[in-house]
Enzyme design. Structure first.
Site, PDB file in Angstrom:
ATOM      1  N   CYS A 107       0.831  -1.202   0.000  1.00 24.19           N
ATOM      2  CA  CYS A 107       0.000   0.000   0.000  1.00 24.19           C
ATOM      3  C   CYS A 107       0.870   1.257   0.000  1.00 24.19           C
ATOM      4  CB  CYS A 107      -0.977  -0.063   1.175  1.00 24.19           C
ATOM      5  SG  CYS A 107      -2.425   0.981   0.992  1.00 24.19           S
ATOM      6  N   HIS A 108       0.758   2.084   1.045  1.00 22.35           N
ATOM      7  CA  HIS A 108       1.539   3.323   1.140  1.00 22.35           C
ATOM      8  C   HIS A 108       2.941   3.094   1.701  1.00 22.35           C
ATOM      9  CE1 HIS A 108      -2.453   5.016   0.549  1.00 22.35           C
ATOM     10  NE2 HIS A 108      -1.859   6.144   0.218  1.00 22.35           N
ATOM     11  N   ALA A 109       3.264   1.867   2.062  1.00 26.73           N
ATOM     12  CA  ALA A 109       4.585   1.571   2.622  1.00 26.73           C
ATOM     13  C   ALA A 109       5.697   1.808   1.612  1.00 26.73           C
ATOM     14  CB  ALA A 109       4.641   0.140   3.146  1.00 26.73           C
TER      15      ALA A 109
END
Length: 173
Positions: A107-109
């Protein structure tokens, strides 16, 4: 099947506002596969997820050496925006990358590997909202459930977690 990751140590990064499923699902799945897991925070404290679950960091990132880990998992949520500003955390990510060991992010990692400068020339995926960030950092972004490029394993969102975990287990088996 349950012991496929015996003798493997996997670090899982945690910071406030982590995506609950993206931290707990892989953590539990890796334990189920027999891995020793280490929940690593920017400090040794309790962190709260976006949806209210908590996680107690077992150790602070500054006390962990890259060579102690066989792999690293970075969950998404809002936590990566905080993680990418922590120099010891970025140094740990860079150290794991230098050892050519798996780094799995979802995801946003992807913001963390961007700030650690380890995505240039690599194929990755993420939440669509950060695809431009990854491209601007030199990565080739793909809209796939899981993308594996060498030691980098990436996925888009919680719905991809089964494939994400399978890819990490395959790399470590």
């Amino acid at each position: 099947m349950a012991n496929e990751l015996n003798n493997r140590t996997i670090g899982v990064l945690v910071e406030n506002l982590f995506e609950d499923l993206e931290l707990w699902y892989p953590l539990i799945r890796m334990r189920e596969a027999g891995a020793q897991t280490r929940l690593i925070g920017t400090a040794k404290t309790t962190y709260r997820g976006k949806h209210g679950l908590t996680a107690d960091a077992e150790e602070a990132v500054g006390s962990v050496r890259a060579d102690e880990l066989d792999a690293l998992i970075i969950p998404g949520g809002y936590a990566p925006d905080r993680m990418r500003r922590d120099q010891p955390l970025l140094e740990l990510v860079q150290g794991v990358a230098a050892l050519d060991r798996p780094i799995a992010f979802i995801c946003h990692a992807g913001w963390v590997p961007i700030s650690a400068e380890i995505v240039r020339g690599r194929r990755v995926t993420s939440a669509p909202s950060i695809k431009d960030d990854l491209r601007n950092a030199g990565a080739e972004w793909e809209d796939e459930a899981v993308v594996v490029d060498g030691p980098l394993i990436s996925s888009r969102h919680p719905g991809d977690l089964p494939m994400f975990c399978q890819a990490l287990i395959a790399q470590l088996s």
